[in-house]
Design an enzyme around this catalytic site. Structure first.
Site, PDB file in Angstrom:
ATOM      1  N   HIS A   1       1.788   0.342   0.128  1.00  0.00           N
ATOM      2  CA  HIS A   1       1.214  -0.021  -1.162  1.00  0.00           C
ATOM      3  C   HIS A   1       2.255  -0.264  -2.244  1.00  0.00           C
ATOM      4  O   HIS A   1       1.894  -0.610  -3.374  1.00  0.00           O
ATOM      5  CB  HIS A   1       0.237   1.066  -1.595  1.00  0.00           C
TER       6      HIS A   1
ATOM      7  N   ILE B   1      -0.353  -4.015  -0.418  1.00  0.00           N
ATOM      8  CA  ILE B   1      -1.796  -4.102  -0.593  1.00  0.00           C
ATOM      9  C   ILE B   1      -2.304  -2.919  -1.424  1.00  0.00           C
ATOM     10  O   ILE B   1      -1.640  -1.887  -1.527  1.00  0.00           O
ATOM     11  CB  ILE B   1      -2.536  -4.164   0.759  1.00  0.00           C
TER      12      ILE B   1
ATOM     13  N   GLY C   1      -7.240   1.346   0.009  1.00  0.00           N
ATOM     14  CA  GLY C   1      -8.664   1.164   0.282  1.00  0.00           C
ATOM     15  C   GLY C   1      -9.532   1.974  -0.660  1.00  0.00           C
ATOM     16  O   GLY C   1     -10.560   1.487  -1.150  1.00  0.00           O
TER      17      GLY C   1
ATOM     18  N   ASP D   1      -1.236   9.510  -2.716  1.00  0.00           N
ATOM     19  CA  ASP D   1      -1.119   8.664  -1.522  1.00  0.00           C
ATOM     20  C   ASP D   1       0.165   7.852  -1.655  1.00  0.00           C
ATOM     21  O   ASP D   1       0.214   6.842  -2.341  1.00  0.00           O
ATOM     22  CB  ASP D   1      -2.322   7.741  -1.396  1.00  0.00           C
TER      23      ASP D   1
END
Length: 170
Positions: free
Chosen positions: A74, A89, A92, A69
């Site tokens: 991120h 961040i 998830g 990912d």
């Protein structure tokens, strides 16, 4: 909102059913196909039976990128700022993994007994956050929420984990 379900088979045997509902931030006006999303159960209104704390590493999102990912949200501070976050961040799915690990560690149950894990993402997790997973045990179910301790903010709510009977795992 996008909802979908996947069924996973190994050698023709149903191994897992994975359901996911996505909230498409900023897309608006999508409406629905007439089906209301299933209601999620909130955590009980009593103190948790147990709480398990785990600090994520500052480099957690960079390590998680190795899973493939590569979303720059991120890793790139400028991208994070451009969409309203003060810094990159955590993914998830990485947060979801922390919740699963914390639940298994706190309950002492073996991983193969976990058969269901539902939750609602309510706020972003930042790499380096101390996460507290609060648990409420009810038979083979555990209600849970995850809090970013340093920010006093619930990041996963309406959590529900179900476990198979440990005796069935022989």
């Amino acid at each position: 909102m996008i909802a979908y379900e996947r069924t996973l088979f190994i050698d023709g045997v149903l191994t897992a059913t994975v359901g996911q509902t996505l909230f498409c931030r900023g897309d608006g006006g999508i409406g629905s196909l007439g089906e209301e999303a299933p209601r999620m159960m909130p955590s009980p209104e009593r103190p948790p039976d147990r709480s398990y704390e785990l600090r994520t590493l500052p480099q957690t999102a960079l390590i998680y990128r190795l899973s493939g990912d590569l979303n720059p949200l991120h890793a790139d501070p400028n991208v994070a700022l451009s969409v309203g976050f003060p810094k990159p961040i955590l993914h998830g799915l990485a947060t979801y993994g922390v919740a699963a690990f914390s639940l298994l560690t706190a309950t002492g149950l073996p991983p193969e007994t976990l058969r269901r894990l539902d939750c609602r993402f309510t706020a972003p997790v930042f790499p380096g956050d101390m996460l507290a997973t609060d648990l409420w045990r009810e038979n083979d179910r555990v209600h849970f929420q995850v809090r970013a301790v340093d920010r006093d903010l619930v990041v996963l709510s309406h959590g529900l984990a179900e476990f198979t009977d440990v005796a069935d795992q022989t």
